[in-house]
Design a protein around this motif. Sequence first.
Motif, PDB file in Angstrom:
ATOM      1  N   LEU A 188     -11.566  79.920  65.216  1.00 41.48           N
ATOM      2  CA  LEU A 188     -10.517  79.845  66.236  1.00 41.48           C
ATOM      3  C   LEU A 188     -10.908  78.844  67.305  1.00 41.48           C
ATOM      4  N   SER A 189     -10.007  77.925  67.594  1.00 43.52           N
ATOM      5  CA  SER A 189     -10.181  77.041  68.744  1.00 43.52           C
ATOM      6  C   SER A 189      -9.365  77.579  69.911  1.00 43.52           C
ATOM      7  N   THR A 190      -9.838  77.359  71.132  1.00 44.67           N
ATOM      8  CA  THR A 190      -9.108  77.789  72.313  1.00 44.67           C
ATOM      9  C   THR A 190      -8.978  76.617  73.275  1.00 44.67           C
ATOM     10  N   LEU A 226      -8.868  79.136  59.001  1.00 47.24           N
ATOM     11  CA  LEU A 226      -8.512  78.718  60.353  1.00 47.24           C
ATOM     12  C   LEU A 226      -7.509  79.688  60.957  1.00 47.24           C
ATOM     13  N   LEU A 227      -7.791  80.155  62.174  1.00 50.03           N
ATOM     14  CA  LEU A 227      -6.895  81.069  62.885  1.00 50.03           C
ATOM     15  C   LEU A 227      -5.973  80.336  63.840  1.00 50.03           C
ATOM     16  N   THR A 252     -15.530  81.109  67.430  1.00 52.11           N
ATOM     17  CA  THR A 252     -14.583  80.562  68.391  1.00 52.11           C
ATOM     18  C   THR A 252     -15.238  79.370  69.059  1.00 52.11           C
ATOM     19  N   SER A 253     -14.414  78.442  69.532  1.00 52.37           N
ATOM     20  CA  SER A 253     -14.969  77.322  70.293  1.00 52.37           C
ATOM     21  C   SER A 253     -14.252  77.252  71.630  1.00 52.37           C
ATOM     22  N   ALA A 254     -15.044  77.100  72.699  1.00 55.52           N
ATOM     23  CA  ALA A 254     -14.592  77.025  74.091  1.00 55.52           C
ATOM     24  C   ALA A 254     -14.300  78.423  74.636  1.00 55.52           C
ATOM     25  N   GLY A 255     -14.147  78.486  75.947  1.00 55.92           N
ATOM     26  CA  GLY A 255     -13.793  79.732  76.604  1.00 55.92           C
ATOM     27  C   GLY A 255     -14.933  80.707  76.783  1.00 55.92           C
ATOM     28  N   VAL A 256     -16.205  80.251  76.686  1.00 63.23           N
ATOM     29  CA  VAL A 256     -17.332  81.185  76.789  1.00 63.23           C
ATOM     30  C   VAL A 256     -18.221  80.894  77.992  1.00 63.23           C
ATOM     31  N   SER A 257     -17.781  79.954  78.839  1.00 61.65           N
ATOM     32  CA  SER A 257     -18.588  79.649  80.011  1.00 61.65           C
ATOM     33  C   SER A 257     -18.114  80.503  81.190  1.00 61.65           C
ATOM     34  N   VAL A 258     -18.201  79.989  82.412  1.00 59.02           N
ATOM     35  CA  VAL A 258     -17.875  80.779  83.598  1.00 59.02           C
ATOM     36  C   VAL A 258     -16.636  80.244  84.302  1.00 59.02           C
TER      37      VAL A 258
END
Length: 410
Positions: A188-190, A226-227, A252-258
């Motif tokens: 999943l990409s975000t 792919l989602l 998943t890629s992106a969306g895991v920082s602050v």
Amino acid sequence: MNDAATLLPEDEARARVLALVPPLATEWVSLDEGLGRTLAEDVMAQRTLPPWDNSAMDGYAVRASDLTGPLPVRLPVLETVYAGAMPRHEVRPGTCVRIMTGAPLPDGADAVVMRERARPVPNGGADQVDILEAVESGQFVRPRGEDAHEGALLLGRGTPLGIPELGLLWGQGQLSIPVPRAPRVAILSTGDELCRADEPPKGRIVDTNAPSLALAVRRAGGLPSLLGIAQDTRDSVSEALSRAHGFDVVLTSAGVSVGERDYVKEVLAALGVEQHLWRVAIKPGKPLVVGKRGSTLFFGLPGNPTSSLVTFELFVRPALRRLLGHADVAPARVSGRLDGRLSKSPGLAHFVRVTATWREGSLWARPLSTQTSGALRSAASATHLLHFPRDASSLSHGDGVELLPVSWGA
């Protein structure tokens, strides 16, 4: 407190990941599908191979004891034995048999003299030959059972299946083999800024992470699905991840920082995913989150394209290899020398993309001209990742370095 001091070292983070990896069930596949997999069970030999002593050379099957006197020794030739035929004569003392590579060794013979070390007798036709050198018993003979003995262990559980191993299995007449099934991986990409390659951009950029990760998964032996692309809202990320049921691994890629709209960690927690690590002392790839729900392993990879590839290489690929039954899963490391100079602040281990070439007896690693994690160009043409240690601040030209070959290259 220095923020870097609270981050997990790369090797400890990978150890935590691998501790979460469950064994996968066994499936039977054809040998054609077995390349790169591992055996899920011991395989015992059903046949002795080769079934008889055979010649490793074109030449003459002899009794080594006949060649202990002065040379040359003239011997009568009883017959010629070709591969695929069985000898009709026993090699008695003072005789020999002309033999071809792979042909069964006749009874009585215990060695082979190469054709180049023998000379047919003029006017003797094929019936006599002068042997020009002595041989020892067993010379140029492939012994019965050299590859396998019936009833003995042929290949053990966990053996990686390369071409020679599959050849051994084919030689046993085996048509299918038990292997851990291929892991199913959802991707999943975000990001509101992303679109598919077949969509008009309209101010957005094409998502390269999901298709690139799918290729990396396939190359590692997994089955990618792919989602799609989730928007930067809690509901969109939650809806997308709710469709990840039944997978062994979810990426998943992106969306895991602050960031204010980084919802992946929050949504994973709401879906019952237990977080086992977040943030690793590396660059690129620091904002990595790993969790588990049931038997499903979740990786929240960074959104920058090169960061996602590097974290895949360091953490996801080893996990996939473990799911596939491999025992040795850590990234391979080779020694090289730095072609250039590097500097950084201590605190994070840097994985520098380099092109390595062999010259002057060493593997010389030249850093690519750009190392920005947001550009795929910083990964294109890379053959290795150069490990710039966490506590080091500089590396000089010619310094010994540790290199990790990348799996994403051509």
